[in-house]
Design a protein around this motif. Structure first.
Motif, PDB file in Angstrom:
ATOM      1  N   SER A  22      93.128  22.932  73.268  1.00 59.17           N
ATOM      2  CA  SER A  22      93.228  21.492  73.085  1.00 59.17           C
ATOM      3  C   SER A  22      93.299  20.762  74.425  1.00 59.17           C
ATOM      4  O   SER A  22      92.577  19.796  74.662  1.00 59.17           O
ATOM      5  CB  SER A  22      94.466  21.147  72.247  1.00 59.17           C
ATOM      6  OG  SER A  22      94.621  19.750  72.122  1.00 59.17           O
ATOM      7  N   TYR A  23      94.180  21.230  75.328  1.00 60.84           N
ATOM      8  CA  TYR A  23      94.398  20.514  76.582  1.00 60.84           C
ATOM      9  C   TYR A  23      94.966  21.459  77.632  1.00 60.84           C
ATOM     10  O   TYR A  23      95.786  22.324  77.318  1.00 60.84           O
ATOM     11  CB  TYR A  23      95.369  19.349  76.344  1.00 60.84           C
ATOM     12  CG  TYR A  23      95.748  18.580  77.587  1.00 60.84           C
ATOM     13  CD1 TYR A  23      94.803  17.799  78.259  1.00 60.84           C
ATOM     14  CD2 TYR A  23      97.044  18.618  78.095  1.00 60.84           C
ATOM     15  CE1 TYR A  23      95.155  17.086  79.403  1.00 60.84           C
ATOM     16  CE2 TYR A  23      97.404  17.904  79.227  1.00 60.84           C
ATOM     17  CZ  TYR A  23      96.452  17.144  79.882  1.00 60.84           C
ATOM     18  OH  TYR A  23      96.792  16.434  81.007  1.00 60.84           O
ATOM     19  N   GLU A  25      97.280  21.474  80.691  1.00 60.34           N
ATOM     20  CA  GLU A  25      98.284  20.688  81.415  1.00 60.34           C
ATOM     21  C   GLU A  25      98.325  21.096  82.886  1.00 60.34           C
ATOM     22  O   GLU A  25      98.446  20.258  83.777  1.00 60.34           O
ATOM     23  CB  GLU A  25      99.656  20.882  80.761  1.00 60.34           C
ATOM     24  CG  GLU A  25     100.770  20.109  81.420  1.00 60.34           C
ATOM     25  CD  GLU A  25     102.083  20.240  80.672  1.00 60.34           C
ATOM     26  OE1 GLU A  25     103.123  20.421  81.342  1.00 60.34           O
ATOM     27  OE2 GLU A  25     102.086  20.171  79.416  1.00 60.34           O
ATOM     28  N   TRP A  31      97.712  23.740  76.017  1.00 63.25           N
ATOM     29  CA  TRP A  31      98.037  23.374  74.642  1.00 63.25           C
ATOM     30  C   TRP A  31      96.887  23.819  73.743  1.00 63.25           C
ATOM     31  O   TRP A  31      95.721  23.629  74.087  1.00 63.25           O
ATOM     32  CB  TRP A  31      98.239  21.869  74.506  1.00 63.25           C
ATOM     33  CG  TRP A  31      99.441  21.346  75.241  1.00 63.25           C
ATOM     34  CD1 TRP A  31      99.562  21.162  76.589  1.00 63.25           C
ATOM     35  CD2 TRP A  31     100.695  20.945  74.679  1.00 63.25           C
ATOM     36  NE1 TRP A  31     100.798  20.664  76.909  1.00 63.25           N
ATOM     37  CE2 TRP A  31     101.521  20.522  75.750  1.00 63.25           C
ATOM     38  CE3 TRP A  31     101.196  20.885  73.375  1.00 63.25           C
ATOM     39  CZ2 TRP A  31     102.812  20.053  75.554  1.00 63.25           C
ATOM     40  CZ3 TRP A  31     102.483  20.408  73.172  1.00 63.25           C
ATOM     41  CH2 TRP A  31     103.285  19.999  74.255  1.00 63.25           C
ATOM     42  N   TYR A  97      97.894  16.886  70.431  1.00 68.10           N
ATOM     43  CA  TYR A  97      96.873  17.327  71.387  1.00 68.10           C
ATOM     44  C   TYR A  97      97.444  17.866  72.695  1.00 68.10           C
ATOM     45  O   TYR A  97      96.833  18.707  73.344  1.00 68.10           O
ATOM     46  CB  TYR A  97      95.892  16.181  71.670  1.00 68.10           C
ATOM     47  CG  TYR A  97      95.076  15.842  70.444  1.00 68.10           C
ATOM     48  CD1 TYR A  97      93.879  16.508  70.169  1.00 68.10           C
ATOM     49  CD2 TYR A  97      95.523  14.885  69.519  1.00 68.10           C
ATOM     50  CE1 TYR A  97      93.147  16.224  69.020  1.00 68.10           C
ATOM     51  CE2 TYR A  97      94.790  14.599  68.367  1.00 68.10           C
ATOM     52  CZ  TYR A  97      93.607  15.273  68.132  1.00 68.10           C
ATOM     53  OH  TYR A  97      92.890  15.002  66.989  1.00 68.10           O
ATOM     54  N   ASN A  99      98.297  16.073  75.613  1.00 67.32           N
ATOM     55  CA  ASN A  99      98.161  15.264  76.818  1.00 67.32           C
ATOM     56  C   ASN A  99      99.117  14.069  76.804  1.00 67.32           C
ATOM     57  O   ASN A  99      99.634  13.683  75.754  1.00 67.32           O
ATOM     58  CB  ASN A  99      96.717  14.779  76.980  1.00 67.32           C
ATOM     59  CG  ASN A  99      96.192  14.066  75.758  1.00 67.32           C
ATOM     60  OD1 ASN A  99      96.426  14.481  74.636  1.00 67.32           O
ATOM     61  ND2 ASN A  99      95.480  12.973  75.972  1.00 67.32           N
ATOM     62  N   GLU A 146      89.735  27.042  81.632  1.00 66.48           N
ATOM     63  CA  GLU A 146      88.996  26.420  80.534  1.00 66.48           C
ATOM     64  C   GLU A 146      87.852  27.317  80.076  1.00 66.48           C
ATOM     65  O   GLU A 146      87.622  27.497  78.875  1.00 66.48           O
ATOM     66  CB  GLU A 146      88.448  25.068  80.981  1.00 66.48           C
ATOM     67  CG  GLU A 146      87.690  24.325  79.883  1.00 66.48           C
ATOM     68  CD  GLU A 146      87.185  22.965  80.328  1.00 66.48           C
ATOM     69  OE1 GLU A 146      86.716  22.202  79.476  1.00 66.48           O
ATOM     70  OE2 GLU A 146      87.249  22.665  81.538  1.00 66.48           O
TER      71      GLU A 146
END
Length: 236
Positions: A22-23, A25, A31, A97, A99, A146
């Motif tokens: 999702s994200y 950090e 996440w 999410y 963020n 990622e």
């Protein structure tokens, strides 16, 4: 625990849970959304979107409360937890999410009771990747994280924070640059050699992944291709 938000997962902590990134950090903190929670999240987003003009502005913003906020990138409504309030600015965490965003307190809305975190558990799960504190938090390293996590068949061991793809554990340390120790002094030549060694190792690993993907029954994704595609997505 390496995983935050146990409400989302009902399975045993040691089980492999199917998730989607999702994200990011930081290089060591990401996440994810459990695949099983995606339908619930889609329904929640539809409900928030339908409320649009009916949202009630908040007169008083309380730290720790869950509200409704517009994400500035797409101007859509999302559930958000208030982390900090300074003057008329609030820092909020988008709980579904992962963020954060700083916004005017006057732009926050009351969250309907039926959509509270008690009724609908946050969809985002925070994962602290084991060993993450040893890696440099650079854009380059984040892109590698990622690339490694943007995979189908991604699973997470909830109790250990370990990711796997097709059942094979992801070894982040193979691809990520480590921090230089605080007490470790290296000259420019050593630094250049260290950087070259890392890049050489990274490209060798890519070649190994290619060879393995050609031979294995379940192909492993090509990191170089994923990184290139990620760059195109960010430019779009």
């Amino acid at each position: 625990s390496t995983v935050d938000n146990p409400m989302v997962i009902t399975a045993d902590d040691s089980s492999q849970v199917a998730v989607a990134l999702s994200y990011i950090e930081s290089v060591g903190v990401v996440w994810v959304t459990p695949v099983a929670a995606q339908v619930m999240l889609d329904t929640l987003m539809e409900q928030l979107a339908d409320m649009g003009d009916k949202m009630v502005p908040l007169n008083h913003v309380v730290v720790g409360s869950t509200v409704v906020a517009r994400y500035m990138e797409d101007m859509e409504l999302y559930r958000a937890r208030v982390l900090q309030v300074v003057d008329n600015k609030a820092t909020v965490l988008f709980v579904d999410y992962g963020n954060c965003q700083v916004c005017d307190t006057s732009s926050l809305y009351k969250l309907p009771t039926e959509l509270s975190e008690d009724k609908v558990a946050p969809a985002a799960v925070k994962v602290v990747i084991p060993g993450g504190e040893e890696w440099e938090d650079t854009e380059e390293n984040r892109e590698v994280v990622e690339a490694l996590l943007e995979k189908e068949n991604l699973t997470l061991n909830m109790s250990m924070g370990i990711f796997s793809v097709h059942g094979e554990e992801i070894n982040f340390s193979k691809f990520l640059k480590s921090k230089v120790g605080k007490n470790q002094k290296i000259g420019s030549n050593s630094a250049m050699q260290k950087d070259f060694s890392f890049k050489q190792s990274f490209y060798l690993e890519r070649e190994c992944l290619r060879e393995e993907s050609n031979q294995a029954n379940v192909p492993l994704a090509d990191l170089e291709q994923v990184l290139a595609e990620g760059g195109k997505d960010r430019q779009a």
